[in-house]
Design a protein around this motif. Structure first.
Motif, PDB file in Angstrom:
ATOM      1  N   ALA A  12     -34.859 -13.170 -13.371  1.00  0.00           N
ATOM      2  CA  ALA A  12     -33.340 -12.408 -12.993  1.00  0.00           C
ATOM      3  C   ALA A  12     -32.607 -13.304 -14.060  1.00  0.00           C
ATOM      4  O   ALA A  12     -31.584 -12.466 -14.484  1.00  0.00           O
ATOM      5  CB  ALA A  12     -32.927 -12.469 -11.530  1.00  0.00           C
ATOM      6  N   GLN A  13     -32.467 -14.478 -14.191  1.00  0.00           N
ATOM      7  CA  GLN A  13     -31.580 -15.295 -14.861  1.00  0.00           C
ATOM      8  C   GLN A  13     -31.646 -14.772 -16.601  1.00  0.00           C
ATOM      9  O   GLN A  13     -30.551 -14.510 -17.220  1.00  0.00           O
ATOM     10  CB  GLN A  13     -31.664 -16.724 -14.937  1.00  0.00           C
ATOM     11  CG  GLN A  13     -31.064 -17.645 -16.022  1.00  0.00           C
ATOM     12  CD  GLN A  13     -31.306 -19.099 -15.979  1.00  0.00           C
ATOM     13  OE1 GLN A  13     -30.693 -19.800 -16.105  1.00  0.00           O
ATOM     14  NE2 GLN A  13     -33.012 -19.327 -16.036  1.00  0.00           N
ATOM     15  N   ALA A  14     -32.808 -14.547 -16.916  1.00  0.00           N
ATOM     16  CA  ALA A  14     -33.059 -14.184 -18.400  1.00  0.00           C
ATOM     17  C   ALA A  14     -32.565 -12.483 -18.432  1.00  0.00           C
ATOM     18  O   ALA A  14     -32.332 -12.192 -19.638  1.00  0.00           O
ATOM     19  CB  ALA A  14     -34.660 -14.169 -18.790  1.00  0.00           C
ATOM     20  N   LEU A  15     -32.494 -11.858 -17.576  1.00  0.00           N
ATOM     21  CA  LEU A  15     -31.826 -10.436 -17.556  1.00  0.00           C
ATOM     22  C   LEU A  15     -30.333 -10.481 -17.537  1.00  0.00           C
ATOM     23  O   LEU A  15     -29.751  -9.741 -18.113  1.00  0.00           O
ATOM     24  CB  LEU A  15     -32.382  -9.468 -16.420  1.00  0.00           C
ATOM     25  CG  LEU A  15     -33.912  -9.253 -16.227  1.00  0.00           C
ATOM     26  CD1 LEU A  15     -34.219  -8.537 -15.109  1.00  0.00           C
ATOM     27  CD2 LEU A  15     -34.089  -8.404 -17.455  1.00  0.00           C
ATOM     28  N   ALA A  16     -29.776 -11.690 -16.804  1.00  0.00           N
ATOM     29  CA  ALA A  16     -28.430 -11.599 -16.678  1.00  0.00           C
ATOM     30  C   ALA A  16     -27.528 -12.389 -17.899  1.00  0.00           C
ATOM     31  O   ALA A  16     -26.302 -11.965 -17.878  1.00  0.00           O
ATOM     32  CB  ALA A  16     -28.190 -12.188 -15.390  1.00  0.00           C
ATOM     33  N   LEU A 125     -17.816 -17.432 -16.679  1.00  0.00           N
ATOM     34  CA  LEU A 125     -17.839 -16.760 -18.218  1.00  0.00           C
ATOM     35  C   LEU A 125     -16.761 -15.767 -18.571  1.00  0.00           C
ATOM     36  O   LEU A 125     -16.205 -15.221 -17.679  1.00  0.00           O
ATOM     37  CB  LEU A 125     -19.312 -16.017 -18.633  1.00  0.00           C
ATOM     38  CG  LEU A 125     -20.417 -16.764 -18.186  1.00  0.00           C
ATOM     39  CD1 LEU A 125     -21.747 -15.983 -18.191  1.00  0.00           C
ATOM     40  CD2 LEU A 125     -20.447 -17.958 -18.660  1.00  0.00           C
ATOM     41  N   GLU A 126     -16.334 -15.533 -19.764  1.00  0.00           N
ATOM     42  CA  GLU A 126     -15.313 -14.898 -20.307  1.00  0.00           C
ATOM     43  C   GLU A 126     -15.265 -13.314 -19.582  1.00  0.00           C
ATOM     44  O   GLU A 126     -14.530 -12.839 -19.317  1.00  0.00           O
ATOM     45  CB  GLU A 126     -15.384 -14.593 -21.867  1.00  0.00           C
ATOM     46  CG  GLU A 126     -14.044 -13.724 -22.393  1.00  0.00           C
ATOM     47  CD  GLU A 126     -14.205 -13.709 -23.905  1.00  0.00           C
ATOM     48  OE1 GLU A 126     -13.256 -13.246 -24.525  1.00  0.00           O
ATOM     49  OE2 GLU A 126     -15.424 -14.085 -24.365  1.00  0.00           O
ATOM     50  N   SER A 127     -16.585 -12.919 -19.786  1.00  0.00           N
ATOM     51  CA  SER A 127     -16.558 -11.282 -19.125  1.00  0.00           C
ATOM     52  C   SER A 127     -16.246 -11.330 -17.650  1.00  0.00           C
ATOM     53  O   SER A 127     -16.074 -10.330 -17.162  1.00  0.00           O
ATOM     54  CB  SER A 127     -18.039 -10.837 -19.344  1.00  0.00           C
ATOM     55  OG  SER A 127     -19.107 -11.709 -18.809  1.00  0.00           O
ATOM     56  N   TYR A 131     -12.725 -10.730 -12.686  1.00  0.00           N
ATOM     57  CA  TYR A 131     -13.365 -10.534 -11.326  1.00  0.00           C
ATOM     58  C   TYR A 131     -12.946 -11.778 -10.529  1.00  0.00           C
ATOM     59  O   TYR A 131     -12.390 -11.514  -9.215  1.00  0.00           O
ATOM     60  CB  TYR A 131     -14.923 -10.446 -11.501  1.00  0.00           C
ATOM     61  CG  TYR A 131     -15.652 -10.540 -10.360  1.00  0.00           C
ATOM     62  CD1 TYR A 131     -15.741  -9.317  -9.608  1.00  0.00           C
ATOM     63  CD2 TYR A 131     -16.022 -11.615  -9.677  1.00  0.00           C
ATOM     64  CE1 TYR A 131     -16.902  -9.297  -8.417  1.00  0.00           C
ATOM     65  CE2 TYR A 131     -16.981 -11.749  -8.478  1.00  0.00           C
ATOM     66  CZ  TYR A 131     -17.103 -10.645  -7.740  1.00  0.00           C
ATOM     67  OH  TYR A 131     -17.765 -10.675  -6.425  1.00  0.00           O
ATOM     68  N   TRP A 132     -13.201 -13.044 -11.050  1.00  0.00           N
ATOM     69  CA  TRP A 132     -12.640 -14.196 -10.127  1.00  0.00           C
ATOM     70  C   TRP A 132     -11.256 -13.912  -9.937  1.00  0.00           C
ATOM     71  O   TRP A 132     -10.838 -14.673  -8.800  1.00  0.00           O
ATOM     72  CB  TRP A 132     -13.223 -15.492 -10.621  1.00  0.00           C
ATOM     73  CG  TRP A 132     -14.595 -15.260 -10.952  1.00  0.00           C
ATOM     74  CD1 TRP A 132     -15.731 -15.270 -11.897  1.00  0.00           C
ATOM     75  CD2 TRP A 132     -15.718 -15.406  -9.762  1.00  0.00           C
ATOM     76  NE1 TRP A 132     -16.883 -15.324 -11.405  1.00  0.00           N
ATOM     77  CE2 TRP A 132     -17.086 -15.349 -10.271  1.00  0.00           C
ATOM     78  CE3 TRP A 132     -15.383 -15.611  -8.315  1.00  0.00           C
ATOM     79  CZ2 TRP A 132     -17.994 -15.343  -9.157  1.00  0.00           C
ATOM     80  CZ3 TRP A 132     -16.578 -15.473  -7.507  1.00  0.00           C
ATOM     81  CH2 TRP A 132     -17.872 -15.508  -8.061  1.00  0.00           C
ATOM     82  N   LEU A 133     -10.491 -13.630 -10.661  1.00  0.00           N
ATOM     83  CA  LEU A 133      -9.074 -13.595 -10.579  1.00  0.00           C
ATOM     84  C   LEU A 133      -8.671 -12.839  -9.237  1.00  0.00           C
ATOM     85  O   LEU A 133      -7.987 -12.989  -8.515  1.00  0.00           O
ATOM     86  CB  LEU A 133      -8.120 -13.030 -11.793  1.00  0.00           C
ATOM     87  CG  LEU A 133      -8.035 -14.096 -12.761  1.00  0.00           C
ATOM     88  CD1 LEU A 133      -7.578 -13.358 -14.181  1.00  0.00           C
ATOM     89  CD2 LEU A 133      -7.191 -15.569 -12.599  1.00  0.00           C
ATOM     90  N   ALA A 158     -15.037 -19.460 -21.810  1.00  0.00           N
ATOM     91  CA  ALA A 158     -15.155 -19.953 -20.474  1.00  0.00           C
ATOM     92  C   ALA A 158     -13.987 -20.723 -19.627  1.00  0.00           C
ATOM     93  O   ALA A 158     -13.276 -21.383 -20.449  1.00  0.00           O
ATOM     94  CB  ALA A 158     -16.524 -20.813 -20.318  1.00  0.00           C
ATOM     95  N   ARG A 159     -13.933 -20.401 -18.512  1.00  0.00           N
ATOM     96  CA  ARG A 159     -12.897 -20.993 -17.682  1.00  0.00           C
ATOM     97  C   ARG A 159     -13.279 -21.886 -16.587  1.00  0.00           C
ATOM     98  O   ARG A 159     -14.036 -21.125 -15.768  1.00  0.00           O
ATOM     99  CB  ARG A 159     -11.924 -20.131 -17.361  1.00  0.00           C
ATOM    100  CG  ARG A 159     -11.248 -19.169 -18.256  1.00  0.00           C
ATOM    101  CD  ARG A 159      -9.993 -19.762 -18.981  1.00  0.00           C
ATOM    102  NE  ARG A 159      -9.326 -18.963 -19.866  1.00  0.00           N
ATOM    103  CZ  ARG A 159      -8.493 -18.149 -19.820  1.00  0.00           C
ATOM    104  NH1 ARG A 159      -7.942 -17.931 -18.594  1.00  0.00           N
ATOM    105  NH2 ARG A 159      -7.930 -17.502 -20.967  1.00  0.00           N
TER     106      ARG A 159
END
Length: 167
Positions: A12-16, A125-127, A131-133, A158-159
């Motif tokens: 799953a990690q490799a896909l994400a 991550l930047e992308s 979402y997190w905001l 990255a933040r």
């Protein structure tokens, strides 16, 4: 999460994530050993009674200091930790949009609050910053060289983000 889930988690990690962000089986086993109640998987039931991994979440108690480095084992969790550190949450592409990630975060955060942790923190991550905001996280100023160096390992823009838990 159980140790037997790690192979599916690696898939799953490799896909994400891009290759430079991939962490080893040893990393996942280390965090599972240190904080088993903070590590979760979401699975879809199948008729043959074996679950299909939809997503996973790795988190643990942490302190308000620097975020941990990627793919590094920890000997122990920091004593007196007051933060819930959401290290990683990933959903396989076929399950995106189904609320899997949100359910994983909600379940793990509820446990962290019940354990008395007062804040949540993560590296976005930047992308995913927007979402997190939307979920109440705010960027923590990277005004030290040490924090900027840690964040560089997570990729450009990255933040480090944090929020208080609602009591």
């Amino acid at each position: 999460m159980q140790a037997s889930d790690v192979d599916a988690i690696l898939d799953a990690q490799a896909l994400a994530y891009p290759r430079f962000l991939l962490e080893s089986a040893g990393f996942f086993l280390n965090r599972l050993a240190l904080a088993p109640s903070y590590c979760w998987v979401a699975q879809a039931a199948r008729p043959d009674a074996h679950g299909v991994l939809l997503g996973y979440l790795i988190s643990y108690p942490w302190d308000a200091g620097l975020p941990p480095a990627l793919d590094e084992a920890l000997a122990a969790l920091p004593p007196g930790a007051d933060h819930w550190f959401l290290h990683d949450c990933a959903v396989v592409p076929t399950a995106q949009g189904l609320g899997v990630g949100q359910a994983l975060v909600r379940a793990a955060a509820q446990g962290a609050m019940q354990d008395g942790l007062r804040r949540a923190s993560l590296v976005s991550l930047e992308s995913a910053v927007s979402y997190w905001l939307r979920h109440g996280y705010a960027p923590v100023a990277a005004d030290t060289g040490e924090l900027a160096e840690k964040l560089a390992g997570y990729g450009p823009q990255a933040r480090y983000m944090s929020r208080a838990f609602a009591l």
